[in-house]
Design an enzyme around this catalytic site. Structure first.
Site, short mmCIF file in Angstrom:
data_model
loop_
_atom_site.label_atom_id
_atom_site.label_comp_id
_atom_site.label_asym_id
_atom_site.label_seq_id
_atom_site.Cartn_x
_atom_site.Cartn_y
_atom_site.Cartn_z
CG HIS A 143 -1.98 -1.03 1.22
ND1 HIS A 143 -2.83 -1.24 0.16
CD2 HIS A 143 -2.33 -1.95 2.17
CE1 HIS A 143 -3.66 -2.25 0.46
NE2 HIS A 143 -3.37 -2.69 1.66
CG ASP A 173 -3.09 -8.30 0.76
OD1 ASP A 173 -2.32 -8.56 1.69
OD2 ASP A 173 -4.10 -7.58 0.89
CG HIS A 191 -6.68 -5.19 1.84
ND1 HIS A 191 -6.08 -6.05 2.74
CD2 HIS A 191 -7.86 -4.82 2.38
CE1 HIS A 191 -6.88 -6.18 3.79
NE2 HIS A 191 -7.96 -5.45 3.60
CG ASP A 204 -5.02 -9.80 3.54
OD1 ASP A 204 -4.76 -10.32 2.42
OD2 ASP A 204 -4.76 -8.60 3.80
ZN LIG Z 1 -4.23 -7.00 2.79
#
Ligand SMILES: [Zn+2]
Length: 309
Positions: free
Chosen positions: A126, A163, A165, A247
């Site tokens: 991120h 992931d 996200h 995740d």
């Molecule tokens: Zn994540």
């Protein structure tokens, strides 16, 4: 072929507090699981990575941002954004996190250990050019991609991010380079809100695969495989980098995907087969998210087993 398991003791010095989902117990769970299976433990090569230099961080980040992060940490640590906290040990942890992946690239390109999994924290995908975000300080995988090109003269690199996200930071840090292809499958709508399917980057070198939560798990596996097929149509990578966020497992407190640990084994086997046919088996994987420590540990072992234990 023996896969390498790369980590660094300094990654444990990034103290976010036990109330924070990205806590040091995540890495400890992986190490514990490895030790509980001595036979498996001895099948893989355990290596300590190195620290990334400031110049290496600058392959992807603003020098002023790097200085600012270091300053906050030297003052004892503090909050870099709403989710991203640092402590006195976070500089050593973050440079070790990035450095382990650079060590992994060196080992891969030299042929000593073509495949590895770097269990590092803080995660990286991120973090953007001049800002920390979502538990991430520096873009470990994006830095590694630029490093592989600059230090080792590779051109074509494939990054796969599973992931839950969107890897917004990785996308931002690599999308100006058309020969780095980036595939991200992520929950949608979900944090950080980016990663629409029609966001292909300025050169069309980004494949975003937004997916709703709660689908049957085979849908996620098939969608990611299709994304990788699309990203490598007429493009033969010289190195595969994986942003291995666990995740996306069913039951993760920060995600709604339904993947099981064996899905990471089969996805990894598929990527290993691709790496064998494209680039001498070169596959460098780095931990991103994964917030149910025991599940994260089990998935990491399955991933490592498929990498070549
Ligand atoms: Zn994540």
């Amino acid at each position: 072929m023996r896969a390498a398991f790369i980590s660094h003791s300094d990654c444990g010095a990034h103290d976010t507090g036990w109330g924070h989902p990205e806590h040091v117990g995540r890495l400890r769970a992986i190490t514990r699981a490895l030790r509980q299976d001595p036979e498996f433990f001895h099948k893989i090569e355990h290596l300590e990575g190195r620290h990334a230099s400031v110049e290496e961080l600058e392959l992807a980040h603003d020098p002023d941002y790097i200085r600012a992060v270091r300053h906050v940490i030297e003052q004892g640590g503090g909050r870099l954004d709403a989710d991203t906290v640092t402590s006195r040990g976070s500089w050593d942890a973050a440079t070790a996190g990035a450095g382990c992946v650079l060590s992994a690239v060196d080992l891969s390109v030299s042929g000593v250990h073509p495949r590895s999994f770097s269990a590092v924290r803080p995660p990286g995908h991120h973090a953007v050019y001049d800002r920390a975000m979502g538990f991430c300080l520096f873009g470990n995988v994006a830095i590694a991609a630029h490093y592989a090109r600059q230090k080792h003269g590779l051109q074509r690199i494939l990054i796969v991010d599973w992931d839950v996200h969107h890897g917004n930071g990785t996308q931002a840090l690599v999308q100006s380079e058309p020969e780095i292809h980036f595939v991200s499958m992520h929950q949608w709508p979900w944090y950080p809100g980016t990663g629409a399917a029609d966001d292909r980057g300025p050169h069309g070198s980004v494949w975003n695969i937004p997916m709703p939560a709660g689908l049957p798990r085979d849908k996620y596996v098939a969608a990611l495989e299709r994304g990788i097929d699309a990203a490598t149509n007429g493009f033969v990578p010289e190195l595969i980098l994986v942003s291995a966020g666990f995740d996306s497992l069913a039951g993760d407190p920060l995600g709604g995907f339904t993947l099981e640990t064996e899905d990471f084994e089969s996805l990894t086997r598929s990527l290993v087969a691709r790496a064998e046919s494209w680039c001498g088996g070169r596959l460098v994987s780095a931990l991103e998210g994964g917030y149910a420590p025991d599940r994260l540990a089990e998935a990491s072992l399955r991933h490592l087993a498929a990498l070549g234990a």
